[in-house]
Design a protein around this motif. Structure first.
Motif, PDB file in Angstrom:
ATOM      1  N   MET A 134       0.845  -1.193   0.000  1.00 27.57           N
ATOM      2  CA  MET A 134       0.000   0.000   0.000  1.00 27.57           C
ATOM      3  C   MET A 134       0.889   1.256   0.000  1.00 27.57           C
ATOM      4  O   MET A 134       1.791   1.390   0.817  1.00 27.57           O
ATOM      5  CB  MET A 134      -0.917   0.012   1.230  1.00 27.57           C
ATOM      6  N   SER A 135       0.641   2.155  -0.956  1.00 27.62           N
ATOM      7  CA  SER A 135       1.467   3.350  -1.069  1.00 27.62           C
ATOM      8  C   SER A 135       1.121   4.360   0.013  1.00 27.62           C
ATOM      9  O   SER A 135      -0.005   4.429   0.493  1.00 27.62           O
ATOM     10  CB  SER A 135       1.280   3.996  -2.450  1.00 27.62           C
ATOM     11  N   ARG A 136       2.109   5.135   0.394  1.00 30.19           N
ATOM     12  CA  ARG A 136       1.911   6.170   1.395  1.00 30.19           C
ATOM     13  C   ARG A 136       1.232   7.371   0.743  1.00 30.19           C
ATOM     14  O   ARG A 136       1.489   7.686  -0.430  1.00 30.19           O
ATOM     15  CB  ARG A 136       3.259   6.578   1.979  1.00 30.19           C
ATOM     16  N   PRO A 137       0.364   8.088   1.480  1.00 29.80           N
ATOM     17  CA  PRO A 137      -0.357   9.244   0.908  1.00 29.80           C
ATOM     18  C   PRO A 137       0.573  10.275   0.284  1.00 29.80           C
ATOM     19  O   PRO A 137       0.296  10.795  -0.789  1.00 29.80           O
ATOM     20  CB  PRO A 137      -1.110   9.815   2.103  1.00 29.80           C
ATOM     21  N   GLU A 138       1.719  10.546   0.959  1.00 32.72           N
ATOM     22  CA  GLU A 138       2.624  11.582   0.460  1.00 32.72           C
ATOM     23  C   GLU A 138       3.324  11.181  -0.829  1.00 32.72           C
ATOM     24  O   GLU A 138       3.936  12.027  -1.492  1.00 32.72           O
ATOM     25  CB  GLU A 138       3.652  11.975   1.524  1.00 32.72           C
ATOM     26  N   ASP A 139       3.255   9.877  -1.189  1.00 32.14           N
ATOM     27  CA  ASP A 139       3.869   9.419  -2.435  1.00 32.14           C
ATOM     28  C   ASP A 139       2.904   9.482  -3.619  1.00 32.14           C
ATOM     29  O   ASP A 139       3.305   9.202  -4.755  1.00 32.14           O
ATOM     30  CB  ASP A 139       4.379   7.982  -2.282  1.00 32.14           C
ATOM     31  N   THR A 140       1.647   9.812  -3.352  1.00 32.47           N
ATOM     32  CA  THR A 140       0.650   9.821  -4.418  1.00 32.47           C
ATOM     33  C   THR A 140       0.388  11.220  -4.972  1.00 32.47           C
ATOM     34  O   THR A 140       0.418  11.428  -6.181  1.00 32.47           O
ATOM     35  CB  THR A 140      -0.678   9.223  -3.910  1.00 32.47           C
ATOM     36  N   LEU A 141       0.142  12.175  -4.076  1.00 36.38           N
ATOM     37  CA  LEU A 141      -0.184  13.539  -4.488  1.00 36.38           C
ATOM     38  C   LEU A 141       0.382  14.535  -3.480  1.00 36.38           C
ATOM     39  O   LEU A 141       0.623  14.176  -2.319  1.00 36.38           O
ATOM     40  CB  LEU A 141      -1.705  13.737  -4.568  1.00 36.38           C
ATOM     41  N   PRO A 142       0.599  15.797  -3.873  1.00 36.93           N
ATOM     42  CA  PRO A 142       0.952  16.839  -2.896  1.00 36.93           C
ATOM     43  C   PRO A 142      -0.184  16.992  -1.880  1.00 36.93           C
ATOM     44  O   PRO A 142      -1.353  16.704  -2.194  1.00 36.93           O
ATOM     45  CB  PRO A 142       1.096  18.100  -3.761  1.00 36.93           C
ATOM     46  N   PRO A 143       0.109  17.431  -0.661  1.00 31.73           N
ATOM     47  CA  PRO A 143      -0.911  17.480   0.395  1.00 31.73           C
ATOM     48  C   PRO A 143      -2.119  18.357   0.073  1.00 31.73           C
ATOM     49  O   PRO A 143      -3.238  18.042   0.459  1.00 31.73           O
ATOM     50  CB  PRO A 143      -0.149  18.007   1.615  1.00 31.73           C
ATOM     51  N   ASP A 144      -1.895  19.474  -0.640  1.00 34.93           N
ATOM     52  CA  ASP A 144      -3.021  20.352  -0.946  1.00 34.93           C
ATOM     53  C   ASP A 144      -3.972  19.731  -1.960  1.00 34.93           C
ATOM     54  O   ASP A 144      -5.145  20.118  -2.028  1.00 34.93           O
ATOM     55  CB  ASP A 144      -2.517  21.716  -1.455  1.00 34.93           C
ATOM     56  N   LEU A 145      -3.483  18.749  -2.739  1.00 39.93           N
ATOM     57  CA  LEU A 145      -4.345  18.046  -3.683  1.00 39.93           C
ATOM     58  C   LEU A 145      -4.906  16.763  -3.073  1.00 39.93           C
ATOM     59  O   LEU A 145      -6.066  16.404  -3.324  1.00 39.93           O
ATOM     60  CB  LEU A 145      -3.570  17.708  -4.962  1.00 39.93           C
ATOM     61  N   PHE A 146      -4.085  16.079  -2.274  1.00 44.56           N
ATOM     62  CA  PHE A 146      -4.555  14.837  -1.648  1.00 44.56           C
ATOM     63  C   PHE A 146      -5.716  15.116  -0.694  1.00 44.56           C
ATOM     64  O   PHE A 146      -6.739  14.413  -0.709  1.00 44.56           O
ATOM     65  CB  PHE A 146      -3.406  14.153  -0.898  1.00 44.56           C
ATOM     66  N   TYR A 147      -5.553  16.148   0.137  1.00 46.12           N
ATOM     67  CA  TYR A 147      -6.613  16.480   1.098  1.00 46.12           C
ATOM     68  C   TYR A 147      -7.601  17.451   0.460  1.00 46.12           C
ATOM     69  O   TYR A 147      -7.639  18.634   0.781  1.00 46.12           O
ATOM     70  CB  TYR A 147      -6.009  17.041   2.386  1.00 46.12           C
ATOM     71  N   ASN A 148      -8.392  16.909  -0.462  1.00 46.65           N
ATOM     72  CA  ASN A 148      -9.467  17.696  -1.067  1.00 46.65           C
ATOM     73  C   ASN A 148     -10.675  17.711  -0.135  1.00 46.65           C
ATOM     74  O   ASN A 148     -10.597  17.238   1.010  1.00 46.65           O
ATOM     75  CB  ASN A 148      -9.821  17.126  -2.439  1.00 46.65           C
ATOM     76  N   ASP A 149     -11.793  18.218  -0.600  1.00 40.10           N
ATOM     77  CA  ASP A 149     -12.967  18.360   0.264  1.00 40.10           C
ATOM     78  C   ASP A 149     -13.428  17.024   0.839  1.00 40.10           C
ATOM     79  O   ASP A 149     -13.677  16.908   2.046  1.00 40.10           O
ATOM     80  CB  ASP A 149     -14.118  19.010  -0.513  1.00 40.10           C
ATOM     81  N   SER A 150     -13.530  15.995  -0.013  1.00 39.70           N
ATOM     82  CA  SER A 150     -14.039  14.702   0.463  1.00 39.70           C
ATOM     83  C   SER A 150     -13.043  14.014   1.398  1.00 39.70           C
ATOM     84  O   SER A 150     -13.435  13.460   2.438  1.00 39.70           O
ATOM     85  CB  SER A 150     -14.354  13.792  -0.731  1.00 39.70           C
ATOM     86  N   GLU A 151     -11.738  14.054   1.055  1.00 39.87           N
ATOM     87  CA  GLU A 151     -10.730  13.409   1.889  1.00 39.87           C
ATOM     88  C   GLU A 151     -10.594  14.117   3.236  1.00 39.87           C
ATOM     89  O   GLU A 151     -10.375  13.461   4.269  1.00 39.87           O
ATOM     90  CB  GLU A 151      -9.391  13.397   1.157  1.00 39.87           C
ATOM     91  N   SER A 152     -10.740  15.439   3.244  1.00 35.04           N
ATOM     92  CA  SER A 152     -10.630  16.204   4.489  1.00 35.04           C
ATOM     93  C   SER A 152     -11.762  15.852   5.445  1.00 35.04           C
ATOM     94  O   SER A 152     -11.548  15.678   6.651  1.00 35.04           O
ATOM     95  CB  SER A 152     -10.649  17.703   4.189  1.00 35.04           C
ATOM     96  N   ARG A 153     -12.970  15.720   4.920  1.00 36.07           N
ATOM     97  CA  ARG A 153     -14.106  15.361   5.776  1.00 36.07           C
ATOM     98  C   ARG A 153     -14.005  13.916   6.249  1.00 36.07           C
ATOM     99  O   ARG A 153     -14.334  13.600   7.400  1.00 36.07           O
ATOM    100  CB  ARG A 153     -15.416  15.586   5.025  1.00 36.07           C
ATOM    101  N   LYS A 154     -13.552  13.038   5.372  1.00 41.37           N
ATOM    102  CA  LYS A 154     -13.355  11.635   5.736  1.00 41.37           C
ATOM    103  C   LYS A 154     -12.335  11.513   6.860  1.00 41.37           C
ATOM    104  O   LYS A 154     -12.532  10.763   7.826  1.00 41.37           O
ATOM    105  CB  LYS A 154     -12.903  10.849   4.501  1.00 41.37           C
ATOM    106  N   TYR A 155     -11.242  12.258   6.750  1.00 39.80           N
ATOM    107  CA  TYR A 155     -10.183  12.241   7.765  1.00 39.80           C
ATOM    108  C   TYR A 155     -10.708  12.751   9.101  1.00 39.80           C
ATOM    109  O   TYR A 155     -10.472  12.159  10.154  1.00 39.80           O
ATOM    110  CB  TYR A 155      -9.020  13.114   7.286  1.00 39.80           C
ATOM    111  N   THR A 156     -11.447  13.848   9.056  1.00 40.70           N
ATOM    112  CA  THR A 156     -11.892  14.512  10.281  1.00 40.70           C
ATOM    113  C   THR A 156     -12.942  13.701  11.029  1.00 40.70           C
ATOM    114  O   THR A 156     -12.985  13.716  12.266  1.00 40.70           O
ATOM    115  CB  THR A 156     -12.445  15.906   9.953  1.00 40.70           C
ATOM    116  N   THR A 157     -13.815  12.978  10.302  1.00 44.47           N
ATOM    117  CA  THR A 157     -14.927  12.261  10.943  1.00 44.47           C
ATOM    118  C   THR A 157     -14.585  10.828  11.325  1.00 44.47           C
ATOM    119  O   THR A 157     -15.396  10.150  11.957  1.00 44.47           O
ATOM    120  CB  THR A 157     -16.149  12.250  10.004  1.00 44.47           C
ATOM    121  N   SER A 158     -13.390  10.363  10.971  1.00 46.10           N
ATOM    122  CA  SER A 158     -12.997   8.995  11.309  1.00 46.10           C
ATOM    123  C   SER A 158     -12.690   8.887  12.799  1.00 46.10           C
ATOM    124  O   SER A 158     -11.811   9.583  13.316  1.00 46.10           O
ATOM    125  CB  SER A 158     -11.758   8.600  10.491  1.00 46.10           C
ATOM    126  N   SER A 159     -13.402   8.013  13.491  1.00 45.22           N
ATOM    127  CA  SER A 159     -13.171   7.836  14.934  1.00 45.22           C
ATOM    128  C   SER A 159     -11.778   7.270  15.192  1.00 45.22           C
ATOM    129  O   SER A 159     -11.141   7.598  16.209  1.00 45.22           O
ATOM    130  CB  SER A 159     -14.241   6.911  15.531  1.00 45.22           C
TER     131      SER A 159
END
Length: 281
Positions: free
Chosen positions: A1-26
């Motif tokens: 499994m690839s690391r997030p930082e190896d896929t996209l720059p942080p400002d593109l990886f953490y888009n609207d959907s990914e940011s909400r998914k990250y924040t609401t994950s228990s």
């Protein structure tokens, strides 16, 4: 499994959907809470302080710094904090949550844009490994790390501390990050929690000289339980062989380069730079 930082720059990886998914994950909330409280315990702040949160995201750590989120019945704050992050989507979520900290959209790889000595302390949770990737050949991981740690060092008051939790890809990356901090002037130590497991977490503990102590202060870090000192700077008052003497032309040019890297305005070099003035009667 690839690391997030190896896929996209942080400002593109953490888009609207990914940011909400990250924040609401228990699960993420629990991990973030544990690591933020661990960072606060390493900072060992004696009183409410002004803290910089680098890579603050949606404010999960900020809620702990403010004292609005508890851990094992114990609040993390109350502290006043300022958060900086490169993802506008993450900061938008933080604004919707009405976090108590001030927020700044900024790339830590371009520096820490605050007045010298502004903060008592700083934390960074799961962020600085992103600085080891560069989008262009002209902008290297080494230069991004140098700008970040130089700016962070300048923004902290004398005697201040910073704790950066990160996930190094390998030993080389861990060494590159810690070496960049030492070169910026920090006394530095590394702490590993759950070492040797898939849940291993690395904390870089940084100290800034205070009072009359100006230079190598690894002794401050050395006295902290469980922290391995990152060696690299010479002891105070010692000069490496071949190093320019203080006040010499080479020393002045090197200092001016350091000031320029920190974004300060310096006078242009000339044939008179470093030349001793004649005594006038």
């Amino acid at each position: 499994m690839s690391r997030p930082e190896d896929t996209l720059p942080p400002d593109l990886f953490y888009n609207d959907s990914e940011s909400r998914k990250y924040t609401t994950s228990s699960r993420i909330q629990k991990i973030q809470s544990d690591m933020t409280h661990r960072a606060l315990s390493l900072l060992n702040l004696p009183s409410p302080s002004l803290i910089l949160d680098i890579g603050c995201g949606s404010g999960l750590s900020g809620e702990i710094l403010s004292g609005t989120e508890e851990h094992d019945g114990t609040p993390g704050g109350p502290h006043v904090w300022v958060g900086m992050d490169i993802s506008s989507s993450m900061l938008s979520v933080a604004l919707e949550k009405e976090v108590e900290g001030d927020l700044l959209l900024a790339d830590a790889g371009q520096g820490v844009p605050f007045r010298a000595g502004t903060f008592d302390a700083a934390i960074s949770i799961s962020a600085i490994q992103w600085l080891c990737n560069a989008e262009t050949s002209a902008d290297t991981p080494t230069s991004r790390l140098a700008r970040f740690f130089n700016g962070l060092y300048a923004s902290l008051r004398r005697g201040g501390r910073a704790v950066c939790q990160f996930y190094p890809k390998n030993e080389e990356q861990k060494k590159m990050i810690s070496s960049a901090a030492v070169k910026a002037g920090f006394g530095a130590g590394l702490l590993e929690d759950d070492e040797g497991t898939k849940n291993a977490k690395t904390y870089l503990v940084l100290t800034v000289g205070g009072g009359e102590l100006d230079g190598d202060i690894t002794g401050v870090v050395r006295g902290m339980d469980g922290v391995d000192v990152v060696e690299g700077r010479q002891k105070l008052g010692q000069r490496k062989r071949g190093e320019d003497k203080k006040g010499s032309k080479g020393w002045i040019l090197k200092k001016k380069e350091q000031m320029e890297r920190k974004g300060k305005v310096v006078k242009q070099n000339s044939k008179y730079t470093g030349r001793k003035r004649r005594i006038a009667f």
